[in-house]
Design a protein around this motif. Structure first.
Motif, PDB file in Angstrom:
ATOM      1  N   UNK A  42       0.819  -1.213   0.000  1.00  0.00           N
ATOM      2  CA  UNK A  42       0.000   0.000   0.000  1.00  0.00           C
ATOM      3  C   UNK A  42       0.857   1.269   0.000  1.00  0.00           C
ATOM      4  N   UNK A  43       2.137   1.128   0.343  1.00  0.00           N
ATOM      5  CA  UNK A  43       3.027   2.284   0.394  1.00  0.00           C
ATOM      6  C   UNK A  43       3.893   2.417  -0.856  1.00  0.00           C
ATOM      7  N   UNK A  44       3.527   1.744  -1.918  1.00  0.00           N
ATOM      8  CA  UNK A  44       4.356   1.725  -3.131  1.00  0.00           C
ATOM      9  C   UNK A  44       4.534   3.114  -3.736  1.00  0.00           C
ATOM     10  N   UNK A  45       3.593   4.021  -3.511  1.00  0.00           N
ATOM     11  CA  UNK A  45       3.714   5.365  -4.089  1.00  0.00           C
ATOM     12  C   UNK A  45       4.616   6.282  -3.255  1.00  0.00           C
ATOM     13  N   UNK A  50      10.690  11.862  -4.825  1.00  0.00           N
ATOM     14  CA  UNK A  50       9.736  12.939  -5.091  1.00  0.00           C
ATOM     15  C   UNK A  50       9.888  14.019  -4.029  1.00  0.00           C
ATOM     16  N   UNK A  51       9.851  15.255  -4.438  1.00  0.00           N
ATOM     17  CA  UNK A  51      10.054  16.369  -3.514  1.00  0.00           C
ATOM     18  C   UNK A  51       8.890  16.506  -2.539  1.00  0.00           C
ATOM     19  N   UNK A  52       7.701  16.179  -2.988  1.00  0.00           N
ATOM     20  CA  UNK A  52       6.507  16.477  -2.213  1.00  0.00           C
ATOM     21  C   UNK A  52       5.725  15.204  -1.874  1.00  0.00           C
ATOM     22  N   UNK A  53       5.568  14.873  -0.588  1.00  0.00           N
ATOM     23  CA  UNK A  53       4.802  13.678  -0.220  1.00  0.00           C
ATOM     24  C   UNK A  53       3.303  13.821  -0.457  1.00  0.00           C
ATOM     25  N   UNK A  55       1.756  13.883  -3.082  1.00  0.00           N
ATOM     26  CA  UNK A  55       1.334  13.084  -4.231  1.00  0.00           C
ATOM     27  C   UNK A  55       1.226  11.602  -3.881  1.00  0.00           C
ATOM     28  N   UNK A  56       1.586  11.235  -2.664  1.00  0.00           N
ATOM     29  CA  UNK A  56       1.583   9.831  -2.260  1.00  0.00           C
ATOM     30  C   UNK A  56       0.186   9.400  -1.839  1.00  0.00           C
ATOM     31  N   UNK A  64      -1.161  24.533   1.575  1.00  0.00           N
ATOM     32  CA  UNK A  64       0.240  24.928   1.713  1.00  0.00           C
ATOM     33  C   UNK A  64       1.196  23.751   1.547  1.00  0.00           C
ATOM     34  N   UNK A  65       0.663  22.615   1.092  1.00  0.00           N
ATOM     35  CA  UNK A  65       1.452  21.393   0.892  1.00  0.00           C
ATOM     36  C   UNK A  65       2.076  20.846   2.176  1.00  0.00           C
TER      37      UNK A  65
END
Length: 166
Positions: A42-45, A50-53, A55-56, A64-65
């Motif tokens: 389930x954590x494959x993404x 990647x700079x920003x989590x 998108x996971x 504000x990301x």
């Protein structure tokens, strides 16, 4: 090397270092991932490149990301939680229920001033409930049942003004 090239190179390095330094939440989540066994993938993404989590999968962020929700309930994961959870300063919902997570609840969870809900029920957590949870003045829901916790419920939890479910 010409002066202009040095300035461009320094600008690129500075921009990259500021992006990396603002990604402490991603680093914290990757550290958490290394503590977890994930047979269902389930954590494959959760890609550390990647700079920003935001998108996971199973991670929700605000405008504000910043990470505001970690939703891994009923995900067939096991392992332990660590102090890196305390780095998720904007976290509001920690949903890790019905897994096989063991070990202790880290004291650093008490650093998460914005937490509204902690759902850790149905795991194999041991030890006592950290007194630091009493620091969470926004906390409304604290679900820790069906674990292997010992000791008494900290008296300080009675002072939480918004706590509805314990």
């Amino acid at each position: 090397m010409p002066r202009d090239s040095v300035l461009v190179l320094l600008s690129v390095v500075f921009c990259f270092s500021s992006v990396v330094s603002t990604n402490s939440e991603g680093t914290a989540l990757i550290t958490l991932r290394t503590r977890l066994s994930d047979p269902s993938n389930v954590l494959r993404s959760w890609d550390p490149t990647l700079v920003n989590p935001c998108t996971w999968f199973h991670v929700t962020c605000n405008s504000d990301n910043h990470v505001v929700r970690l939703d891994l309930g009923n995900s067939n994961i096991s392992g332990t939680l660590g102090p890196e959870l305390g780095e998720l300063k904007d976290l509001q919902y920690l949903e890790l229920y019905r897994n096989d997570i063991g070990g202790k609840i880290p004291d650093e969870i008490g650093n998460l001033d914005n937490l509204i809900s902690i759902d850790l029920y149905g795991n194999k957590l041991e030890g006592t409930i950290p007194n630091s949870i009493a620091n969470l003045k926004s906390l409304r829901f604290l679900r820790l049942d069906h674990n292997k916790l010992t000791g008494s419920i900290p008296r300080e939890l009675a002072t939480l003004p918004n706590l509805l479910v314990l």
